[in-house]
Design a protein around this motif. Structure first.
Motif, PDB file in Angstrom:
ATOM      1  N   ALA A   1      17.392 122.859 -55.525  1.00 49.22           N
ATOM      2  CA  ALA A   1      18.343 121.870 -55.007  1.00 49.22           C
ATOM      3  C   ALA A   1      19.387 121.445 -56.033  1.00 49.22           C
ATOM      4  O   ALA A   1      20.548 121.236 -55.699  1.00 49.22           O
ATOM      5  CB  ALA A   1      17.588 120.645 -54.502  1.00 49.22           C
ATOM      6  N   ALA A   2      18.972 121.295 -57.294  1.00 47.63           N
ATOM      7  CA  ALA A   2      19.897 120.731 -58.279  1.00 47.63           C
ATOM      8  C   ALA A   2      19.356 120.972 -59.678  1.00 47.63           C
ATOM      9  O   ALA A   2      18.148 121.141 -59.857  1.00 47.63           O
ATOM     10  CB  ALA A   2      20.038 119.228 -58.039  1.00 47.63           C
ATOM     11  N   PRO A   3      20.236 120.961 -60.675  1.00 47.81           N
ATOM     12  CA  PRO A   3      19.738 121.056 -62.049  1.00 47.81           C
ATOM     13  C   PRO A   3      18.930 119.805 -62.406  1.00 47.81           C
ATOM     14  O   PRO A   3      19.202 118.715 -61.879  1.00 47.81           O
ATOM     15  CB  PRO A   3      21.007 121.116 -62.898  1.00 47.81           C
ATOM     16  N   ALA A   4      17.959 119.971 -63.284  1.00 46.79           N
ATOM     17  CA  ALA A   4      17.158 118.822 -63.728  1.00 46.79           C
ATOM     18  C   ALA A   4      18.096 117.740 -64.259  1.00 46.79           C
ATOM     19  O   ALA A   4      19.154 118.035 -64.820  1.00 46.79           O
ATOM     20  CB  ALA A   4      16.196 119.279 -64.824  1.00 46.79           C
ATOM     21  N   CYS A   5      17.728 116.501 -64.062  1.00 49.84           N
ATOM     22  CA  CYS A   5      18.466 115.318 -64.537  1.00 49.84           C
ATOM     23  C   CYS A   5      19.733 115.006 -63.728  1.00 49.84           C
ATOM     24  O   CYS A   5      20.302 113.931 -63.851  1.00 49.84           O
ATOM     25  CB  CYS A   5      18.855 115.406 -66.016  1.00 49.84           C
ATOM     26  N   SER A   6      20.187 115.953 -62.890  1.00 46.05           N
ATOM     27  CA  SER A   6      21.480 115.723 -62.231  1.00 46.05           C
ATOM     28  C   SER A   6      21.373 114.718 -61.078  1.00 46.05           C
ATOM     29  O   SER A   6      22.299 113.958 -60.833  1.00 46.05           O
ATOM     30  CB  SER A   6      22.056 117.042 -61.725  1.00 46.05           C
ATOM     31  N   LEU A   7      20.250 114.726 -60.352  1.00 46.24           N
ATOM     32  CA  LEU A   7      20.141 113.812 -59.206  1.00 46.24           C
ATOM     33  C   LEU A   7      20.132 112.365 -59.662  1.00 46.24           C
ATOM     34  O   LEU A   7      20.743 111.494 -59.059  1.00 46.24           O
ATOM     35  CB  LEU A   7      18.857 114.096 -58.412  1.00 46.24           C
ATOM     36  N   LYS A   8      19.402 112.137 -60.728  1.00 50.09           N
ATOM     37  CA  LYS A   8      19.308 110.789 -61.281  1.00 50.09           C
ATOM     38  C   LYS A   8      20.711 110.308 -61.670  1.00 50.09           C
ATOM     39  O   LYS A   8      21.128 109.204 -61.326  1.00 50.09           O
ATOM     40  CB  LYS A   8      18.381 110.835 -62.500  1.00 50.09           C
TER      41      LYS A   8
END
Lengths: 425, 509
Positions: free
Chosen positions: B497-504
């Protein structure tokens, strides 16, 4: 094809169990050791365990999984114990010959005086637990999710429902929340968690994640990707009650419903399996039905803490060393069967040699329920050989009880392990 | 302009395309899915039915037995593994015996070898069959192969011989030149009888072959007033791990019978797969959505319950006394295109010359597909008076499968390509060499499922838990993708879904 290499001790698997057996075997005088690891680095699943809580028993320190593994990797390097990475074992035979491949060495047949099986386990999948619904992206196990996030650096979904409350799932629930993923629910078929109480507290309760006990996911919906699940409460026969169906929107279903020891090689070699533990049938030295082949760690039975994997592996390596050095009494005078009685799950080991080779037999198992004010007893007929009291027991944590060797010597068996107390599910 | 447009790249479409590729024709295959073999041909046991059971006189009877014979030849030419292990239909009671005699009569009429063998003579064929079995119908021409491998190989061979393929190209409409007024018709290229529309294109052609399986009614009804309707019939299969597979030497089927709740079943079957696992199934439920893959517990429970009950009389019981429920590694399901005509819909409708149907292709369409493909292709070839090519290459070499190699072959393969020693899928022992080949081949894999269907990576007991992250990486390396672009099977089926840390960060911003 001929034997391409011989060694004293061959260890299949370079995870927590394999590494600790190697270090312990070295410390017990074995020098000709070879670890075969299928991955491109040692450490097994610990490589992706970036959370803490490892080593509290073994090192009296709070380490991450990665740090815990590094302790053993450092020792292996210090002792110069040989290991082969990217080495995949294709076959194991009961004459202790391992067939394996590696990109630089090609196909090898390695004969060993002793072999330690330390292949670990795999996760139960959505199919193993028969969760109906669609195929499609967004259905994965907790360990795979953990690998994507911690080793590859990607988040597998934006909103997740977790099926089962195994420890990896609980750890991932917390990590997902910290990553900004919406953790919608943990759905557990049993009335209690399958994980450690500390993980339930620190990863679920502290983050206010809803847990549905006595419930299961009865449908996964979506098309190309998951878009929702249906959750039902279960009746007393563990069948879904349709009237309780509740839809939860999510794009990911993460399965954390237990682990299966990876015993395909063990079975290929014709080693006797235990019908209760699903691991090899071993004696008090963790030796299998084939003399000189040992099994330990999660391939033998699924542990709660890596500390105990290491401890079990270290003991196993001592016996393997004594077998290799010719110090083990391998004469056979019959065995005492070890059974799980009331309240106790399958017990390892499943038999003890009558001429017991150890000072004491350490018995490990999981309780069948949550208990308060519990008593674990080990009985031989009507005679109580060992007894241990505990304020609380839970299936997420292993019980360990040891029986002094001299009490067992010459006994006919069987030995029955049971748990009594107030059931507290 | 194309001479022929084939709609659908399942087993029937690919077989048609391959037959057309023997001739000097400009042929295009349009496939709605992200990959070849993404409809009914994918959710299929791979049984090469011998043709003993279709009702004599039907299209099913006409094409099944010849298709069966051609299938073995095709597998040899295209280097696809198969087992000609026979089909064994067993009867345990009088009504079962009646069914066996009926099937035997059909077999004779359909020109298929079949023999009723009573107990205990049947023990010569099936030594471990239980004594409750009164008799078997032994059909030696039955076999199993891998429906994906066959379809990919046919498409690849057609492609190598000049057929063009467009994937992700759903047909949205078809214009007929003879139904246009003269003004509209002038927009048609010379000689074009049809213009086929997709979301991106309008493509002219002389002839169309409708191999659209579950959507063959939709395509037919765009062109012809002789309408028919596909009733999607969903069936689930249960897959057992490979532990017992060497003990299953033939496909075992119970006799056809009526179901207690109404309806009729061909009977439950347990079939070996050429990959080494075993397939159990299947049921049939009419559903609305032809694309659904949703299986339900009652249908799977029905399969499991049947085999729990029948297990003691099956030859496998000798090795494993009870049905090994813990060996279930996968459940899959999909729809079969049952036409309301109760038969394959084959040939040109009277009102649509140049438009050739190969629709309603439910079981035994996979086994029949080489014969159907040959037949419908030759309607085009004859009509267009196409000449044979001199340089048609009937052969295709598959990548050698590491798991089935001898030790010496393994050693040799690794010395030539060290990627053969890199085992990516541990359960099915699929190597990096095989996975890279599956992506690099003509019409190669572009998704995780594409790799899986071509190599078996992810089909084993862990169901891709260990290998899919590595397969994603290899897809990225081979196709120059970002991991976020890699899909399960095209469309919006991204694995990540997304790179780590990016959703936050997204939420905080």
């Amino acid at each position: 094809m001929n034997i391409t290499k011989e060694t004293d001790l061959l260890i299949i698997g370079g995870g927590a169990a394999g590494m600790s057996t190697a270090v312990s075997a070295y410390e017990n005088g074995i020098r000709d050791i070879l670890i075969l690891e299928r991955n491109n680095s040692l450490g097994g699943v610990l490589r992706q365990c970036i959370h803490n809580g490892f080593g509290l028993h073994r090192f009296k320190e709070d380490l991450t999984g990665v740090e815990f593994a590094q302790r053993y990797i450092d020792k292996i390097k210090e002792y110069k114990i040989p290991y082969m990475l990217e080495c995949f074992v294709i076959d194991l035979s009961d004459d202790k010959v391992v067939t394996c491949v590696n990109p630089s060495e090609g196909l090898m047949k390695i004969k060993a005086k002793a072999i330690i099986l330390a292949m670990g386990c795999r996760e139960r999948t959505r199919n193993n637990i028969l969760i109906p619904g669609v195929r499609g992206a967004g259905i994965l196990t907790a360990g795979t999710a953990q690998r994507y996030l911690n080793l590859e650096g990607y988040i597998p979904g934006r909103s997740v429902v977790i099926v089962g409350s195994g420890d990896i799932g609980l750890i991932m629930a917390r990590q997902f929340v910290l990553e900004g993923v919406e953790v919608k629910a943990v759905v557990e078929i049993m009335p209690y968690s399958g994980g450690l109480p500390r993980n339930m507290k620190q990863c679920i309760e502290d983050f206010g994640i809803p847990v549905y006990y006595n419930s299961s996911v009865t449908k996964i919906s979506g098309r190309e990707r998951v878009n929702s699940v249906e959750v039902c409460r279960l009746d007393e026969n563990r069948r879904p009650i349709p009237e309780t169906a509740m839809k939860i929107d999510c794009d990911t279903v993460m399965i954390s419903a237990g682990l299966i020891p990876e015993n395909e090689l063990t079975e290929q070699a014709g080693i006797e399996m235990s019908s209760s533990t699903k691991g090899a049938a071993v004696d008090e030295c963790n030796m299998t039905s084939v003399p000189g082949i040992f099994s330990c760690g999660n391939v033998l039975h699924v542990h709660d803490l890596v500390d105990f994997v290491a401890e079990e592996a270290e003991e196993t390596a001592e016996y393997a060393a004594s077998y290799i050095l010719g110090n083990m009494d391998v004469s056979y005078s019959g065995t005492i069967e070890v059974l799980n009685g009331e309240g106790a799950g399958p017990v390892v080991p499943c038999r003890i040699n009558r001429n017991i080779r150890a000072e004491s037999a350490n018995l490990m198992f999981r309780p069948r329920n949550k208990y308060r004010d519990a008593v674990i007893t080990v009985k031989l007929g009507s005679r109580i050989l060992a007894e241990q009291k505990s304020i609380a027991l839970t299936p997420g944590e292993m019980c360990r009880i040891s029986v002094a060797g001299d009490k067992l010597s010459g006994a006919a068996g069987p030995l029955v392990v049971s748990v009594t107390g107030t059931i507290n599910n | 302009m194309y001479d022929v447009i084939v709609i659908g790249a399942g087993s029937v479409g690919s077989s048609t395309a391959r037959e057309l590729s023997k001739y000097k024709l400009k042929t295009l295959v349009l496939e709605r899915g992200h990959d070849i073999c993404s409809g009914a041909s994918k959710a299929n046991t791979g049984m090469i039915h011998a043709g003993y059971d279709p009702l004599p006189g039907t299209n099913e009877a006409k094409f099944n037995a010849p298709g069966n014979r051609l299938m073995y030849k095709l597998c040899d030419e295209l280097d696809v593994p198969y087992q000609k292990s026979g089909t064994t239909i067993f009867a345990t009671d009088d009504s079962g015996m009646e069914e066996l005699r009926k099937l035997k009569r059909f077999a004779v009429e359909n020109n298929v070898e079949a023999e009723i063998i009573p107990y205990p003579d049947l023990l010569e064929k099936q030594p471990d069959m239980g004594s409750e079995v009164k008799a078997i119908l032994w059909v030696p021409e039955g076999g199993v192969t891998n429906p994906f491998s066959v379809t990919f190989a046919l498409a690849e061979n057609a492609y190598v011989n000049g057929v063009e393929f467009r994937l992700d190209s759903e047909v949205t409409g078809i214009d007929r030149a003879d139904r246009m007024d003269s003004g509209q018709r002038s927009a048609f290229p010379d000689g074009a009888n049809f213009v086929v529309h997709t979301k991106d294109d309008a493509i002219a052609c002389r002839m169309i072959v409708n191999c659209a399986g579950l959507y063959s009614d939709v395509i037919n009804n765009m062109v012809s007033d002789e309408e028919f309707k596909i009733i999607p019939r969903f069936g689930a299969h249960v897959i057992l791990d490979r532990k017992l597979s060497s003990k299953l030497t033939t496909t075992l089927m119970e006799t056809p019978h009526d179901l207690p709740g109404g309806g009729h079943t061909k009977g439950m079957a347990i079939a070996p797969s050429v990959g080494g696992t075993m397939l159990l199934g299947c049921d049939a439920t009419e559903v609305k959505d032809p694309d659904t893959t949703e299986w339900t517990m009652p249908s799977v429970q029905q399969i499991i319950d049947y085999f729990k009950k029948a297990w003691p009389i099956l030859p496998l019981a000798k090795e494993c006394p009870e049905f090994p429920e813990d060996q279930i590694i996968a459940v899959f399901g999909g729809c079969r295109p049952h036409a309301d005509t109760n038969d394959f819909v084959i040939g040109e409708p009277d009102d649509a010359p140049g438009f050739v149907n190969a629709g309603g292709t439910e079981s035994p369409a996979f086994a029949s597909s080489p014969a159907i493909g040959e037949y419908v292709a030759h309607i085009c070839i004859d009509r267009l008076a196409a000449e044979k090519k001199d340089d048609f290459n009937p052969y295709r070499k598959g990548k050698k499968i590491f798991r089935t190699m001898t030790d010496d072959e393994k050693q040799q393969a690794i010395s030539e390509d060290p990627d053969y020693a890199r085992i990516v899928c541990r359960c099915e022992m699929v190597t990096e060499a095989e996975i890279r080949d599956a992506i690099r081949r003509p019409l190669g894999a572009r998704s995780v499922a594409g790799v899986k269907l071509r190599t078996r990576a992810g089909m084993g007991r862990c169901q891709g838990g260990f290998c899919s992250p590595r397969v994603v990486e290899i897809l990225c390396e081979e196709l120059g993708l970002n991991p976020l672009e890699v899909t399960q099977c095209g469309g919006n089926s991204q694995i990540l879904a997304a790179p780590a840390c990016s959703l936050k960060a997204e939420k905080e911003a």
